[in-house]
Design an enzyme around this catalytic site. Structure first.
Site, PDB file in Angstrom:
ATOM      1  CE  LYS A   1      37.211  49.905  32.397  1.00 36.65           C
ATOM      2  NZ  LYS A   1      36.315  49.094  33.216  1.00 36.65           N
TER       3      LYS A   1
ATOM      4  CE  LYS B   1      38.560  44.051  28.673  1.00 37.00           C
ATOM      5  NZ  LYS B   1      37.144  43.752  28.472  1.00 37.00           N
TER       6      LYS B   1
ATOM      7  CE  LYS C   1      30.411  43.347  31.384  1.00 39.95           C
ATOM      8  NZ  LYS C   1      30.939  44.342  32.299  1.00 39.95           N
TER       9      LYS C   1
HETATM   10  P1  ATP Z   1      34.060  46.637  31.137  1.00 36.51           P
HETATM   11  O1  ATP Z   1      34.358  47.209  29.784  1.00 36.51           O
HETATM   12  O2  ATP Z   1      32.948  47.337  31.829  1.00 36.51           O
HETATM   13  O3  ATP Z   1      35.277  46.478  32.000  1.00 36.51           O
HETATM   14  P2  ATP Z   1      34.224  43.878  30.426  1.00 36.51           P
HETATM   15  O4  ATP Z   1      33.719  43.496  29.092  1.00 36.51           O
HETATM   16  O5  ATP Z   1      35.703  44.006  30.589  1.00 36.51           O
HETATM   17  O6  ATP Z   1      33.476  45.182  30.843  1.00 36.51           O
HETATM   18  P3  ATP Z   1      33.904  42.682  33.044  1.00 36.51           P
HETATM   19  O7  ATP Z   1      32.591  42.685  33.735  1.00 36.51           O
HETATM   20  O8  ATP Z   1      34.941  43.683  33.446  1.00 36.51           O
HETATM   21  O9  ATP Z   1      33.647  42.825  31.456  1.00 36.51           O
HETATM   22  O10 ATP Z   1      34.529  41.240  33.132  1.00 36.51           O
HETATM   23  C1  ATP Z   1      33.761  40.057  33.310  1.00 36.51           C
HETATM   24  C2  ATP Z   1      34.654  38.877  33.027  1.00 36.51           C
HETATM   25  O11 ATP Z   1      34.846  38.756  31.605  1.00 36.51           O
HETATM   26  C3  ATP Z   1      36.057  38.998  33.625  1.00 36.51           C
HETATM   27  O12 ATP Z   1      36.454  37.718  34.094  1.00 36.51           O
HETATM   28  C4  ATP Z   1      36.918  39.422  32.451  1.00 36.51           C
HETATM   29  O13 ATP Z   1      38.257  38.989  32.580  1.00 36.51           O
HETATM   30  C5  ATP Z   1      36.232  38.701  31.289  1.00 36.51           C
HETATM   31  N1  ATP Z   1      36.432  39.425  30.039  1.00 36.51           N
HETATM   32  C6  ATP Z   1      36.066  40.694  29.763  1.00 36.51           C
HETATM   33  N2  ATP Z   1      36.372  41.033  28.496  1.00 36.51           N
HETATM   34  C7  ATP Z   1      36.964  39.932  27.955  1.00 36.51           C
HETATM   35  C8  ATP Z   1      37.499  39.649  26.665  1.00 36.51           C
HETATM   36  N3  ATP Z   1      37.478  40.531  25.687  1.00 36.51           N
HETATM   37  N4  ATP Z   1      38.020  38.409  26.449  1.00 36.51           N
HETATM   38  C9  ATP Z   1      38.016  37.473  27.436  1.00 36.51           C
HETATM   39  N5  ATP Z   1      37.527  37.686  28.673  1.00 36.51           N
HETATM   40  C10 ATP Z   1      37.005  38.899  28.941  1.00 36.51           C
HETATM   41 MG    MG Z   2      36.505  44.763  32.472  1.00 38.07          MG
END
Ligand code: ATP
Ligand code: MG
Length: 338
Positions: A125, A206, A209
């Site tokens: 990041k 992956k 968000k």
């Molecule tokens: P950011 O990009 O802001 O980090 P994020 O999509 O990674 O957002 P988080 O809020 O960091 O989402 O994570 C929320 C939950 O979703 C965590 O338990 C994380 O492990 C899970 N998670 C996030 N992305 C994935 C993915 N692509 N596949 C499976 N689990 C995920």
């Molecule tokens: Mg995350």
């Protein structure tokens, strides 16, 4: 007086408490649902589930205050729509429970700078930004505080969070060794498939968000036709048969894993049902749309009454303040506060 290993005789019995956090940096997507929300909701069948919105974590990257507020209420509403039950789980906003930031500071005093700098997510990041916020470096320590504050034994997460849970383990172990038994040492747990849903447009990354994506993120509130279009545009490869081979054919493997998580059959088994990509994509699109439809319906009902959602969050914060009072007191005393 508290001396290491004496005044606090033992940590609270390793309870079955599980904790899940969601950061309002963007809209919730299928990876969040399959990797974190589904296991969290399933875990509510046994007592001890904690679900919170890690809204303070949203400020570790560039943000817009009004957007953060709107995203926070949208995510809270979606979590309720997906089955988080405030009667069975502790459900609240991190920022409404000051013990999180209080413990964050105490744990920073038991964490090395090098440990934080080693975090892969920090490296990824920070590489993408001009001005890196200090909070991005220390965020895994706040996450450790989130986990340890609840004496959580299990942390159901997608495997992108393994390293952060590992840091929480290290910090808990060190704090206990230096200042006396205070925290349960947690471990990460994963759902059997789709622990890591990949971006449909770039299956080497992956689904996320906050990272910009070329249309490869399936948002839980996307309309059915939008979801279908994104699935049909998913990157596959030039082969024509359907095989489950994550290393050589990551795009197809990702589609099979998504389907697997939606219908409950193994990805390898599902591959045998298809002899070309068109029907596979159609099946994935149908499965995803079926999976999110009831969630979208409940979301629409709940979103009509935001005051109700806010009241649930306020009540959850009140209960979380009470539930964490003992741990924060123990940690303060152990480290040397009066
Ligand atoms: P950011 O990009 O802001 O980090 P994020 O999509 O990674 O957002 P988080 O809020 O960091 O989402 O994570 C929320 C939950 O979703 C965590 O338990 C994380 O492990 C899970 N998670 C996030 N992305 C994935 C993915 N692509 N596949 C499976 N689990 C995920
Ligand atoms: Mg995350």
């Amino acid at each position: 007086m508290t001396t290491p290993g004496t005044a606090l005789t033992a940590p609270p019995a390793a309870s079955l408490r599980r904790i899940s956090g969601f950061t309002p940096t963007g809209r919730l997507h299928l990876g969040n649902l399959l990797g974190a929300m589904v296991p969290t909701v399933a875990g509510q069948d046994t007592p001890g589930t904690v679900v919170f919105l890690s809204d303070l974590h949203a400020f570790t990257v560039e943000h817009n205050p009004a957007t953060t507020r709107a995203t926070t209420i949208e995510q809270a509403t979606l979590l309720l729509a997906a089955g988080v039950d405030p009667d069975r789980s502790l459900f609240y906003l991190q920022s409404q429970v000051p013990a999180h930031t209080e413990l964050h500071y105490l744990l920073e005093c038991a964490t090395g700078v090098g440990e934080a700098q080693r975090m892969i997510q920090f490296k990824e990041k920070s590489a993408a930004q001009h001005q890196v916020r200090l909070s991005l470096l220390t965020y895994p320590v706040l996450m450790a505080a989130d986990i340890l504050l609840h004496q959580s034994a299990e942390v159901p997460v997608g495997d992108d969070q393994d390293q952060h849970v590992e840091l929480a383990r290290d910090v808990a172990t060190r704090f206990n060794a230096r200042y006396g038994a205070t925290f349960v040492v947690p471990r990460a747990v994963h759902p059997p498939t789709a622990a890591r849903v990949m971006d449909l447009a770039d299956p080497s990354r992956k689904m996320s968000k906050s990272a910009p994506s070329g249309g490869g993120t399936l948002f839980l509130l996307d309309a059915p036709d939008v979801l279908r279009r994104k699935v049909f545009r998913a990157v596959t490869d030039s082969a024509s048969d359907v095989r489950y081979d994550p290393a050589a054919r990551p795009g197809v493997a990702n589609l099979l894993e998504i389907l697997s998580a939606c219908v409950g059959r193994s990805p390898g088994d599902l591959a045998d049902d298809f002899d070309s990509y068109g029907p596979l994509k159609a099946a994935v699109a149908d499965a995803v749309i079926d999976r999110v439809r009831p969630i979208q319906r409940r979301y629409a009902d709940l979103a009509a009454d935001p005051a109700y959602v806010r009241a649930i969050l306020r009540d959850g914060a009140e209960r979380a303040r009470i539930a964490t009072a003992d741990t924060i007191h123990r940690a303060r005393t152990a480290i040397g506060l009066l």
